[in-house]
Design a protein around this motif. Structure first.
Motif, short mmCIF file in Angstrom:
data_model
loop_
_atom_site.label_atom_id
_atom_site.label_comp_id
_atom_site.label_asym_id
_atom_site.label_seq_id
_atom_site.Cartn_x
_atom_site.Cartn_y
_atom_site.Cartn_z
N ASN A 29 -86.75 -36.45 -53.31
CA ASN A 29 -86.17 -35.11 -53.14
C ASN A 29 -86.63 -34.41 -51.88
O ASN A 29 -86.82 -33.19 -51.86
N LEU A 30 -86.84 -35.18 -50.83
CA LEU A 30 -87.20 -34.57 -49.55
C LEU A 30 -85.91 -34.09 -48.89
O LEU A 30 -84.95 -34.84 -48.78
N PRO A 31 -85.87 -32.84 -48.46
CA PRO A 31 -84.62 -32.25 -47.98
C PRO A 31 -84.33 -32.51 -46.49
O PRO A 31 -83.91 -31.63 -45.77
N TYR A 32 -84.57 -33.73 -46.05
CA TYR A 32 -84.39 -34.06 -44.64
C TYR A 32 -83.53 -35.31 -44.51
O TYR A 32 -83.24 -35.99 -45.49
N SER A 33 -83.23 -35.66 -43.28
CA SER A 33 -82.53 -36.92 -43.01
C SER A 33 -83.46 -38.08 -43.35
O SER A 33 -84.68 -37.91 -43.45
N PHE A 34 -82.88 -39.27 -43.49
CA PHE A 34 -83.69 -40.44 -43.81
C PHE A 34 -84.77 -40.67 -42.74
O PHE A 34 -85.91 -40.96 -43.07
N ALA A 35 -84.42 -40.50 -41.47
CA ALA A 35 -85.39 -40.72 -40.39
C ALA A 35 -86.57 -39.76 -40.52
O ALA A 35 -87.73 -40.15 -40.35
N MET A 36 -86.29 -38.50 -40.82
CA MET A 36 -87.36 -37.51 -40.98
C MET A 36 -88.18 -37.83 -42.23
O MET A 36 -89.41 -37.73 -42.20
N ASN A 37 -87.53 -38.23 -43.31
CA ASN A 37 -88.25 -38.63 -44.53
C ASN A 37 -89.19 -39.78 -44.24
O ASN A 37 -90.34 -39.80 -44.71
#
Length: 181
Positions: A29-37
């Protein structure tokens, strides 16, 4: 359930940590793009510590956590701040005892790596009601703060106060001993 908390130290453990968190990427449930996650998940391997949580029966990874010393906004020079980048337990293993064991193990690792840590912080999505209810408990810890920034919630907790909060439960935890390695 017996569990083992293992700080990642070998290439094999680093790989297991990344694979596990990638496997559960959607549930983080991280609210970022996959790269940022991926950046948040992997940064503890470079700037802090990563930890695997394994069950004894069956012997499998049931959770992982990672934190960094300092913040990216301050080029990791603010070493008195420890930022939790990721903390995850598989749904079927989530319970109060394992949460408290995990929090206690995380605090010990933070202190072992940097005895000068004064503050812990972490971010969550503003619209995640389940996490909001869980983290409201941290708001009761003296000196903690909660602020909203761009649809994210930043929680800060004084290390010593959170450690004292955890020690309130030490008697309960001793009855349900976990194996910490």
């Amino acid at each position: 359930m017996d569990v083992e908390f293992r700080t990642c130290q070998s290439e094999m453990e680093f790989e297991a940590y990344i694979k596990f968190l990638l496997q559960y990427h959607q549930e983080l449930n991280l609210p970022y793009s996959f790269a940022m996650n991926l950046s948040f998940v992997s940064s503890p391997l470079i700037f802090g510590k990563a930890m695997l949580i394994r069950s004894d029966e069956p012997y499998e990874i049931v959770g992982a956590a990672g934190f960094v010393y300092g913040t990216g906004a301050n080029d990791y020079e603010d070493q008195h701040v420890c930022q939790v980048e990721v903390a995850f337990l598989q749904k079927q293993f989530r319970n109060t005892f394992l949460f408290l064991y995990s929090l206690d193990a995380l605090l010990k690792e933070m202190k072992n790596g940097n005895p000068d840590v004064k503050q812990i912080q972490f971010w969550t999505a503003m619209d995640d009601e389940k996490l909001g209810r869980l983290f409201t408990k941290f708001s009761a810890v003296p000196g903690s703060t909660k602020s909203v920034v761009n649809n994210l919630v930043l929680y800060t907790v004084l290390f010593d106060e959170l450690e004292a909060y955890c020690h309130q439960f030490s008697r309960i935890l001793k009855r349900h001993e976990a194996h910490v390695f």
